[in-house]
Motif scaffolding. Structure first.
Motif: not given
Length: 221
Positions: A118-134
């Motif tokens: 079962s899918l719990v969720g999707q997330a970004i490890v790190g940051s989504s503030s800039g390219p290559g940060q997450g």
């Protein structure tokens, strides 16, 4: 002006539809058949902690681990070759040219998300503030075989690369495995061949038996 408003609404709707098409709901996946990297494993009751370099071959159903860590407050260093298809586990000491063999009875578990997870969720490890940060990852929850407990695991959205897995056991409590520095492919397939000083691969009567991955530590340490 009315035309510009209508055009803007149309473009916004088109972009929203494209976003939904380009980012569908995550589905269970299977990792590449050949992987190499590093991992750490720790247990809730603090009996075991280990760091290992690993090689993974899903087609041949085998793994090679070079590990050091602590088991029941005793340090260890070990080189293990697990060949699930042959049902054999080798403990190798290349420096002293010694090798012991055990029966390996547990089934091979590929690095994958089971179809019934079962899918719990999707997330970004790190940051989504800039390219290559997450890093975009998906977390899944499910039941272990035989209803023996729960597991929760995280894989990358792109490439289906394992990041971390936690699962329940009776003896150790929760076991947490984290993988990193993963590389697709095997640089030296010869490392899956037991050294010439190892016993033959055929199972022998009276050979010690390792029931599953964690029981390896109980048998050989």
């Amino acid at each position: 002006m009315r035309f510009l408003v209508v055009l803007a609404c149309f473009l916004a709707a088109s972009l929203a539809e494209e976003e939904l098409i380009s980012h569908p709901r995550p589905k269970p996946c299977q990792s590449p058949p050949f992987l190499a990297g590093a991992l750490t494993m720790s247990t809730q009751n603090e009996k075991l902690w280990t760091y290992a370099r690993y090689m993974y071959d899903a087609l041949g159903q085998q793994m090679r681990l070079w590990e050091f860590g602590s088991y029941q407050n005793k340090s260890f260093t070990i080189d293990v070759l697990l060949q699930y298809r042959q049902g054999v586990l080798y403990v190798i000491n290349d420096k002293e040219r010694t090798c012991t063999k055990q029966d390996l009875k547990s089934p091979f578990h590929p690095m994958e998300i089971p179809k019934n997870a079962s899918l719990v969720g999707q997330a970004i490890v790190g940051s989504s503030s800039g390219p290559g940060q997450g890093l975009l990852v998906n977390t899944w929850l499910g039941d272990l075989p035989g209803q023996s407990g729960k597991y929760i695991t995280t894989f990358t959205e792109f490439g289906c690369i394992p990041i971390t897995t936690a699962y329940q056991t009776k003896e150790f409590g929760w076991v947490v495995v984290s993988l990193f520095n993963n590389v697709i492919g095997i640089l030296d397939p010869n490392l899956f061949i037991p050294p010439d000083y190892c016993p033959p691969a055929e199972a022998k009567s009276g050979a010690e038996e390792a029931g599953d991955f964690l029981s390896v530590f109980q048998k050989i340490l």
